[in-house]
Design a protein around this motif. Sequence first.
Motif, short mmCIF file in Angstrom:
data_model
loop_
_atom_site.label_atom_id
_atom_site.label_comp_id
_atom_site.label_asym_id
_atom_site.label_seq_id
_atom_site.Cartn_x
_atom_site.Cartn_y
_atom_site.Cartn_z
N GLY A 116 8.91 46.86 -5.22
CA GLY A 116 7.86 46.17 -4.49
C GLY A 116 7.22 45.06 -5.31
N GLY A 117 5.89 44.97 -5.25
CA GLY A 117 5.18 43.91 -5.97
C GLY A 117 3.88 44.42 -6.56
N ILE A 118 3.36 43.71 -7.56
CA ILE A 118 2.11 44.09 -8.21
C ILE A 118 1.18 42.89 -8.26
CG2 ILE A 118 3.16 43.65 -10.48
CD1 ILE A 118 1.27 45.80 -11.62
N PHE A 119 -0.10 43.13 -7.97
CA PHE A 119 -1.12 42.08 -7.95
C PHE A 119 -2.36 42.60 -8.68
CE2 PHE A 119 1.71 41.78 -4.35
CZ PHE A 119 2.12 40.45 -4.40
N ASN A 120 -3.41 41.79 -8.72
CA ASN A 120 -4.59 42.16 -9.52
C ASN A 120 -5.21 43.48 -9.07
OD1 ASN A 120 -4.44 39.91 -11.17
ND2 ASN A 120 -5.70 38.65 -9.83
N TRP A 200 11.76 45.42 2.86
CA TRP A 200 10.71 44.41 3.06
C TRP A 200 10.73 43.42 1.90
CZ3 TRP A 200 5.53 46.89 5.18
CH2 TRP A 200 5.83 47.54 6.38
N THR A 201 10.54 42.16 2.19
CA THR A 201 10.47 41.14 1.14
C THR A 201 9.06 40.97 0.59
OG1 THR A 201 10.20 39.40 2.80
CG2 THR A 201 12.45 39.88 2.07
N CYS A 202 8.07 41.49 1.29
CA CYS A 202 6.68 41.46 0.83
C CYS A 202 5.90 42.52 1.60
CB CYS A 202 6.05 40.08 1.03
SG CYS A 202 6.01 39.53 2.75
N LEU A 203 4.69 42.83 1.14
CA LEU A 203 3.84 43.77 1.88
C LEU A 203 3.11 43.03 3.00
CD1 LEU A 203 2.53 46.56 2.28
CD2 LEU A 203 0.76 45.83 0.65
N VAL A 204 2.33 42.03 2.61
CA VAL A 204 1.61 41.21 3.60
C VAL A 204 2.09 39.77 3.49
CG1 VAL A 204 -0.42 42.69 3.68
CG2 VAL A 204 -0.31 40.86 2.00
N LYS A 205 2.09 39.10 4.59
CA LYS A 205 2.58 37.72 4.63
C LYS A 205 1.70 36.84 3.74
CE LYS A 205 4.63 38.15 9.21
NZ LYS A 205 4.66 37.67 10.61
N GLY A 206 2.35 35.94 3.03
CA GLY A 206 1.65 35.08 2.09
C GLY A 206 1.93 35.43 0.65
N GLU A 207 2.39 36.66 0.41
CA GLU A 207 2.78 37.05 -0.94
C GLU A 207 4.09 36.34 -1.34
OE1 GLU A 207 1.28 41.73 -0.90
OE2 GLU A 207 3.41 41.22 -0.95
N THR A 208 4.32 36.27 -2.64
CA THR A 208 5.62 35.80 -3.11
C THR A 208 6.68 36.80 -2.67
OG1 THR A 208 4.59 34.78 -5.04
CG2 THR A 208 6.96 35.15 -5.14
N GLU A 209 7.73 36.33 -2.02
CA GLU A 209 8.74 37.23 -1.47
C GLU A 209 9.71 37.72 -2.55
OE1 GLU A 209 10.69 35.65 1.93
OE2 GLU A 209 8.89 35.71 3.18
N LEU A 210 10.17 38.96 -2.37
CA LEU A 210 11.11 39.57 -3.30
C LEU A 210 12.52 39.03 -3.07
CD1 LEU A 210 10.09 43.33 -2.95
CD2 LEU A 210 9.41 41.77 -4.77
N ASP A 211 13.31 39.02 -4.13
CA ASP A 211 14.74 38.75 -4.02
C ASP A 211 15.43 40.09 -3.81
OD1 ASP A 211 17.39 38.10 -4.23
OD2 ASP A 211 17.23 37.06 -6.15
N ILE A 212 15.82 40.39 -2.56
CA ILE A 212 16.37 41.69 -2.22
C ILE A 212 17.60 42.03 -3.06
CG2 ILE A 212 17.35 43.08 -0.35
CD1 ILE A 212 14.40 42.56 -0.07
N SER A 213 18.35 41.01 -3.48
CA SER A 213 19.56 41.27 -4.25
C SER A 213 19.27 41.85 -5.63
CB SER A 213 20.37 39.97 -4.40
OG SER A 213 19.66 39.02 -5.19
N LYS A 214 18.01 41.78 -6.06
CA LYS A 214 17.66 42.24 -7.41
C LYS A 214 16.93 43.58 -7.41
CE LYS A 214 17.43 37.60 -9.44
NZ LYS A 214 16.60 36.61 -10.18
N ILE A 215 16.72 44.17 -6.24
CA ILE A 215 16.03 45.46 -6.22
C ILE A 215 17.05 46.59 -6.14
CG2 ILE A 215 14.07 44.41 -5.03
CD1 ILE A 215 14.89 45.92 -2.51
N ASP A 216 16.58 47.81 -6.39
CA ASP A 216 17.44 48.98 -6.33
C ASP A 216 17.59 49.40 -4.87
OD1 ASP A 216 18.78 51.35 -6.58
OD2 ASP A 216 17.13 52.44 -7.55
#
Length: 281
Positions: A116-120, A200-216
Amino acid sequence: MSGKNFDNILFEMLKECRTLPNFLDNIFGFLQRRTDFYHIAKDEHASIGLPDGLAEKLVRHTFLKFKPDKKYTSNDIPVSKEEVVAESSIDIDEVTSTTTEESTELTFTKSDYYNGGIFNNYCWSQTIKEVDVTVKVPQNINRKHLMVSILPTSISVQSKNEDYLLKGELCEKCKANDTVWSLDGQKLQIHLEKCREKWWTCLVKGETELDISKIDCSRPYEDLSEEEQAKIEELKWNQERKRLGLPTSEELKLHDTLKKSWDATGSPFRGPFDPNNVKLN
């Protein structure tokens, strides 16, 4: 495969163990001896082990998933789970969170933002079927001071001073009425069920999207279809047969075919069937 299919086996095991602590000791002992459940992966691409903290998280989520909620009855739950708007998700944490007087900086672990992703102030992780969100909350806040709203297409977390800790439109639809959340110290943990199996490429719209090819993108064994599980079991069985010098499932099928045609008209073989007379490639 439904968990009910194992009820009889587990019940017999429970009778042998006599007590729940002994039963759980045997379950977790099996995980320790025969799986990599307790093995911490050296890096995110390791083929063996789990990220640090993920095992504990899985145990907690499984506990919460099956915890009865006496405040809700079956009549309270709408039939169409994907389309019904839920103004607040089900809070199954009945223990008021506690904090120490001494201020400590809350940090996220790798398991909190795995795939997923990490933010403040929040992070999220996912499997092909589920999304877990972890939100930092101020000290001295308990669950009664939080407003958690999960809709099929949006999420918001608001504190008692009306500040939004998290708010946005979800990347994909979730099953709002299957949502559970709990408060553990300064961590608000939200569990979402996806409406469809998709990364999912992000949790909420507006986040930097993930590169699905690089996740497990590997999937837990229990999430696989019965056909896929059967294929894996067959591969494991064949591997063990090869190790013992015994014929594999494909070789056994070929033996059956040969046996049927051994004495057929035009066959070069006669007498008792002997597969050793035929070289299998």
